[in-house]
Design an enzyme around this catalytic site. Structure first.
Site, PDB file in Angstrom:
ATOM      1  N   ARG A   1      35.484 -17.668  15.370  1.00 23.07           N
ATOM      2  CA  ARG A   1      36.570 -18.147  14.284  1.00 23.07           C
ATOM      3  C   ARG A   1      37.833 -17.478  14.485  1.00 23.07           C
ATOM      4  O   ARG A   1      38.760 -17.845  14.093  1.00 23.07           O
ATOM      5  CB  ARG A   1      36.237 -18.596  13.150  1.00 23.07           C
ATOM      6  CG  ARG A   1      35.809 -17.536  12.263  1.00 23.07           C
ATOM      7  CD  ARG A   1      35.193 -18.001  11.055  1.00 23.07           C
ATOM      8  NE  ARG A   1      36.070 -18.022   9.609  1.00 23.07           N
ATOM      9  CZ  ARG A   1      35.504 -18.070   8.708  1.00 23.07           C
ATOM     10  NH1 ARG A   1      34.430 -18.307   8.185  1.00 23.07           N
ATOM     11  NH2 ARG A   1      36.564 -18.203   7.609  1.00 23.07           N
TER      12      ARG A   1
ATOM     13  N   ARG B   1      36.413 -17.494  -3.762  1.00 19.39           N
ATOM     14  CA  ARG B   1      36.076 -16.534  -3.282  1.00 19.39           C
ATOM     15  C   ARG B   1      36.249 -15.074  -3.937  1.00 19.39           C
ATOM     16  O   ARG B   1      37.559 -14.941  -4.142  1.00 19.39           O
ATOM     17  CB  ARG B   1      36.880 -16.331  -1.724  1.00 19.39           C
ATOM     18  CG  ARG B   1      36.816 -17.631  -0.964  1.00 19.39           C
ATOM     19  CD  ARG B   1      37.431 -17.167   0.349  1.00 19.39           C
ATOM     20  NE  ARG B   1      37.183 -18.329   1.294  1.00 19.39           N
ATOM     21  CZ  ARG B   1      37.833 -19.294   1.860  1.00 19.39           C
ATOM     22  NH1 ARG B   1      38.784 -19.839   0.999  1.00 19.39           N
ATOM     23  NH2 ARG B   1      37.350 -20.308   2.584  1.00 19.39           N
TER      24      ARG B   1
ATOM     25  N   ARG C   1      31.444 -18.119  -5.872  1.00 21.90           N
ATOM     26  CA  ARG C   1      30.582 -17.595  -4.644  1.00 21.90           C
ATOM     27  C   ARG C   1      30.644 -16.146  -4.965  1.00 21.90           C
ATOM     28  O   ARG C   1      31.475 -15.393  -5.065  1.00 21.90           O
ATOM     29  CB  ARG C   1      31.276 -17.857  -3.321  1.00 21.90           C
ATOM     30  CG  ARG C   1      30.735 -17.394  -2.116  1.00 21.90           C
ATOM     31  CD  ARG C   1      31.151 -17.621  -1.007  1.00 21.90           C
ATOM     32  NE  ARG C   1      32.493 -17.001  -0.501  1.00 21.90           N
ATOM     33  CZ  ARG C   1      33.165 -16.978   0.605  1.00 21.90           C
ATOM     34  NH1 ARG C   1      32.996 -18.052   1.254  1.00 21.90           N
ATOM     35  NH2 ARG C   1      34.242 -16.253   0.785  1.00 21.90           N
TER      36      ARG C   1
ATOM     37  N   HIS D   1      53.288 -14.446  10.465  1.00 22.15           N
ATOM     38  CA  HIS D   1      53.346 -14.337   9.037  1.00 22.15           C
ATOM     39  C   HIS D   1      54.515 -15.285   8.627  1.00 22.15           C
ATOM     40  O   HIS D   1      54.250 -16.129   7.472  1.00 22.15           O
ATOM     41  CB  HIS D   1      53.628 -12.892   8.445  1.00 22.15           C
ATOM     42  CG  HIS D   1      52.306 -12.404   8.438  1.00 22.15           C
ATOM     43  ND1 HIS D   1      51.337 -12.931   7.498  1.00 22.15           N
ATOM     44  CD2 HIS D   1      51.871 -11.446   9.068  1.00 22.15           C
ATOM     45  CE1 HIS D   1      50.436 -12.042   7.694  1.00 22.15           C
ATOM     46  NE2 HIS D   1      50.444 -11.255   8.703  1.00 22.15           N
TER      47      HIS D   1
ATOM     48  N   ASN E   1      33.573 -23.668   8.205  1.00 21.11           N
ATOM     49  CA  ASN E   1      34.191 -22.754   9.078  1.00 21.11           C
ATOM     50  C   ASN E   1      33.235 -21.940   9.572  1.00 21.11           C
ATOM     51  O   ASN E   1      33.234 -21.876  10.890  1.00 21.11           O
ATOM     52  CB  ASN E   1      35.108 -21.873   8.288  1.00 21.11           C
ATOM     53  CG  ASN E   1      36.067 -22.770   7.279  1.00 21.11           C
ATOM     54  OD1 ASN E   1      36.494 -23.829   7.626  1.00 21.11           O
ATOM     55  ND2 ASN E   1      36.557 -21.940   6.327  1.00 21.11           N
ATOM     56  N   ASP E   2      32.385 -21.338   8.943  1.00 19.83           N
ATOM     57  CA  ASP E   2      31.195 -20.430   9.802  1.00 19.83           C
ATOM     58  C   ASP E   2      30.242 -21.420  10.381  1.00 19.83           C
ATOM     59  O   ASP E   2      29.612 -20.902  11.468  1.00 19.83           O
ATOM     60  CB  ASP E   2      30.428 -19.728   8.858  1.00 19.83           C
ATOM     61  CG  ASP E   2      31.457 -18.430   8.374  1.00 19.83           C
ATOM     62  OD1 ASP E   2      31.767 -17.973   9.303  1.00 19.83           O
ATOM     63  OD2 ASP E   2      31.431 -18.047   7.191  1.00 19.83           O
TER      64      ASP E   2
ATOM     65  N   GLU F   1      26.215 -22.678   5.914  1.00 20.42           N
ATOM     66  CA  GLU F   1      26.983 -22.351   7.026  1.00 20.42           C
ATOM     67  C   GLU F   1      26.356 -21.724   7.877  1.00 20.42           C
ATOM     68  O   GLU F   1      26.871 -21.354   8.894  1.00 20.42           O
ATOM     69  CB  GLU F   1      28.067 -21.640   6.252  1.00 20.42           C
ATOM     70  CG  GLU F   1      27.651 -20.390   5.512  1.00 20.42           C
ATOM     71  CD  GLU F   1      28.846 -19.615   5.045  1.00 20.42           C
ATOM     72  OE1 GLU F   1      30.177 -19.706   5.093  1.00 20.42           O
ATOM     73  OE2 GLU F   1      28.468 -18.808   3.968  1.00 20.42           O
TER      74      GLU F   1
ATOM     75  N   CYS G   1      33.070 -27.115   1.498  1.00 21.06           N
ATOM     76  CA  CYS G   1      34.186 -26.180   1.205  1.00 21.06           C
ATOM     77  C   CYS G   1      34.900 -25.508   2.351  1.00 21.06           C
ATOM     78  O   CYS G   1      35.811 -24.598   1.962  1.00 21.06           O
ATOM     79  CB  CYS G   1      33.631 -25.048  -0.010  1.00 21.06           C
ATOM     80  SG  CYS G   1      32.607 -23.926   0.732  1.00 21.06           S
TER      81      CYS G   1
HETATM   82  C1  PEP Z   1      33.186 -21.583   5.303  1.00 23.42           C
HETATM   83  O1  PEP Z   1      32.552 -20.590   6.172  1.00 23.42           O
HETATM   84  O2  PEP Z   1      33.359 -22.482   5.648  1.00 23.42           O
HETATM   85  C2  PEP Z   1      33.883 -20.764   3.997  1.00 23.42           C
HETATM   86  C3  PEP Z   1      34.415 -21.691   3.211  1.00 23.42           C
HETATM   87  O3  PEP Z   1      33.740 -19.630   3.750  1.00 23.42           O
HETATM   88  P1  PEP Z   1      34.626 -18.636   4.413  1.00 23.42           P
HETATM   89  O4  PEP Z   1      35.806 -19.119   5.254  1.00 23.42           O
HETATM   90  O5  PEP Z   1      35.132 -17.605   3.137  1.00 23.42           O
HETATM   91  O6  PEP Z   1      33.846 -17.851   5.342  1.00 23.42           O
HETATM   92 MG    MG Z   2      31.931 -18.895   5.326  1.00 21.58          MG
END
Ligand code: PEP
Ligand code: MG
Length: 568
Positions: A464, A296, A332, A189, A453-454, A430, A501
């Site tokens: 991830r 989010r 979202r 942290h 990210n996903d 995603e 995003c």
């Molecule tokens: C993603 O998956 O890229 C995203 C922006 O959503 P989260 O990180 O909240 O899953």
């Molecule tokens: Mg996501």
């Protein structure tokens, strides 16, 4: 001059005297007791006091850094009500007839061992959270003051064995030039907070860091992880020059962040921010954000016993829209599932929650709860420039089902005589299936936002959240870039705008590639905005397109990085 090598955990160069922070570990009295009920009451009262203190710490941190960073204190609060922690301490008091302090100390030691034996670095670091909350409880029981970095004598680099979330949450930020810890990794942290605050940090430098004397002059490089104690004057002068250069670069980028991001040959892209709470909205504008590309909404739904009401949600969305004025605000819908359970929904345990009932799938399975959110969004969009975005979409059928519920929500509002707006409707791309079949989804929506990210974890089958797969889960891998390129192209062919995003949007290395792939909107953590805008301004769209086309044909993320570096 002495050199220490640690892990660079928060970028930047800093110079200053060491401040050695080695708080006394509470030595707790151990005793056999006959009145165990009294010890249980003492424990209970201390838990209540600690809960109040944690709520205060959380509120302070949330104001400054936002919901995500402050959420660590929710985890601490959960420990306090966890049967494995305070529940077990209560058992020990009764079964072993020991005092409350001894019981807490024993449980703390047990749990720390359990966490530290774990393979995953992230979980190992959570052992520190147990210690933090456990020591807080012990000090409360013993009536001892809590050590703190709140009153520092002068500007300094804090040197510690390890830093707990409580240490870092309350430290005197104006005087902390940098952080150096003997233990800990990048996901500790202290490291996360240092990055959030923009304070250079080196972690895991080894016990040798603790031999540094009080006030010893230090140079700390948070990028390379190098720390120099008692540097030679010419080395110090060299670092000071580099520090000033970096500082000037940052100041320039921040000063220019309020102007649009336009490439050298005149292509303008939209640069907006990702946020996860009402409190963060102002930070978006301060950093030069042109709106919000991803709100989010999980913050409204998690850590509570009942779901948020329509009015509560409407007010939260309106509050952010008020800060944004008429700037775009992409909200979202709830994106949670087995990995982030909701206390008020029965969710069967899943072996692979990331492949299970998550995001839009969960909302479609809970239509009444979903419609509360949709009605709140429709009501809030009367005054704001709100756009609704559905997460985790795999098929066209899911979009149609969501739109049907949206129509029902509209009709319900109309029947109540309630005003509602007509927001744009988009989806997160995603899941690879959505990217590959983007042409079939585009006619059903007004925009796409790529959740890289996903998208990365699903495309490369690289979890991830697992440290073991970290290297593979790289959004700059050409396979992921191809999915992005295809989604943008298909979206544009259908006449809709396309954004990113995921974290990739805030990476200056990715910026020229995304510019070259004709991305319309870049959405990122507010702190990344100045640097990304600056990068976009350095490139011409034509050159960026050539670069992007070349990277799609490479075969690794590292090669992509090298290609961008060579062309920059
Ligand atoms: C993603 O998956 O890229 C995203 C922006 O959503 P989260 O990180 O909240 O899953
Ligand atoms: Mg996501």
């Amino acid at each position: 001059m002495r050199t220490l090598q640690g892990i660079g955990a928060s970028e930047g160069i800093t110079l200053g005297p060491a401040y050695i922070y080695l708080p006394q570990i509470p030595v707790c009295p151990r005793a056999q007791v006959s009145d165990t009920a009294h010890e249980e009451r003492r424990l209970e009262a201390a838990v209540r006091r600690v809960e109040v203190a944690l709520d205060q710490l959380k509120a302070e941190l949330e104001r400054e850094l936002g919901h995500e960073e402050a959420a660590i204190f929710d985890a601490h609060r959960l420990f306090l009500s966890d049967p494995a922690f305070t529940g077990r301490a209560r058992c020990l008091i009764v079964e072993e007839k020991i005092n409350a302090e001894a019981a807490v100390e024993d449980v703390m030691a047990e749990l720390r061992c359990t966490f530290e034996a774990m393979q995953d670095e992230y979980f190992r670091e959570r052992g520190m959270d147990v210690v933090d909350v456990g020591r807080r409880l012990l000090r409360e029981l013993m009536g001892l003051p809590h050590p703190s970095l709140q009153r520092l004598p002068h500007a300094c680099i804090v040197v510690a064995r390890e830093l707990t979330p409580s240490d870092t949450a309350r430290m005197d930020r104006k005087k902390v030039l940098g952080l150096l810890t003997a233990r800990g990794g990048k996901t500790a942290h202290a490291a996360i907070l240092a990055r959030g605050l923009g304070i250079p940090a080196v972690v895991g430098a080894g016990e040798g860091a603790l031999d540094i004397g009080q006030d010893t002059p230090l140079i700390l490089d948070g990028t390379s992880g190098v720390v120099l104690a008692d540097p030679d004057p010419d080395v110090a002068a060299d670092f000071e020059e580099r520090r000033l250069g970096l500082q000037q670069q940052r100041d320039r980028a921040l000063a220019a962040a309020h102007s649009p991001a336009v490439s050298r040959d005149g292509r303008q892209v939209e640069v907006v921010a990702n946020i996860g709470s009402v409190e963060e909205a102002q930070a978006v504008l301060d950093a030069g954000g042109e709106g919000v590309g991803l709100l989010r909404t999980e913050f409204l739904f998690l850590d509570r016993e009942t779901p948020p009401s329509e009015d509560e949600q409407t007010e939260a969305y309106r509050a952010i829209a008020r800060v944004m004025r008429q700037r775009p605000l992409v909200i979202r819908t709830l994106d949670t599932g087995g990995d982030k359970p909701l206390a008020y929904l029965t969710m069967p345990a899943e072996d692979n929650p990331f492949l299970g009932r998550r995001g839009l799938r969960l909302c479609l399975a809970e239509p009444e709860m979903f419609k509360v959110q949709l009605r709140a969004l429709l009501r809030a969009s009367v005054d704001g420039n709100i756009k609704i975005m559905f997460p985790m979409v795999a098929t066209a059928g899911e979009i149609r089902a969501a739109r049907r519920l949206l129509d029902e929500a509209r009709q319900e509002l109309a029947a109540r005589g309630e005003a509602y707006g007509h927001p744009e409707i988009g989806i997160m791309v995603e899941i690879p299936a959505a990217a590959v079949a983007a042409d079939t989804l585009a006619p059903l929506v007004d925009f796409f936002s790529l959740g890289t990210n996903d998208l990365t974890q699903y495309a490369l089958a690289a979890d991830r959240t697992s440290n073991l797969a970290q290297e593979l889960a790289d959004a700059l891998h050409p396979a992921v870039l191809r999915l992005i390129a295809e989604t943008i192209r298909r979206g544009h062919e259908a006449g809709i705008w396309v954004g990113v995003c995921g974290e990739l949007a805030g990476d200056p290395v990715a910026a020229p590639i995304l510019l070259g792939l004709d991305l319309d909107e870049f959405s990122m953590a507010p702190g990344s905005i100045p640097a990304v805008k600056e990068t976009v301004r350095k490139w011409s769209h034509v050159e960026a397109r050539r670069l992007a086309e070349g990277t799609l044909k490479l075969d690794s993320a590292d090669e992509v990085r090298r290609r961008v570096a060579a062309a920059s």
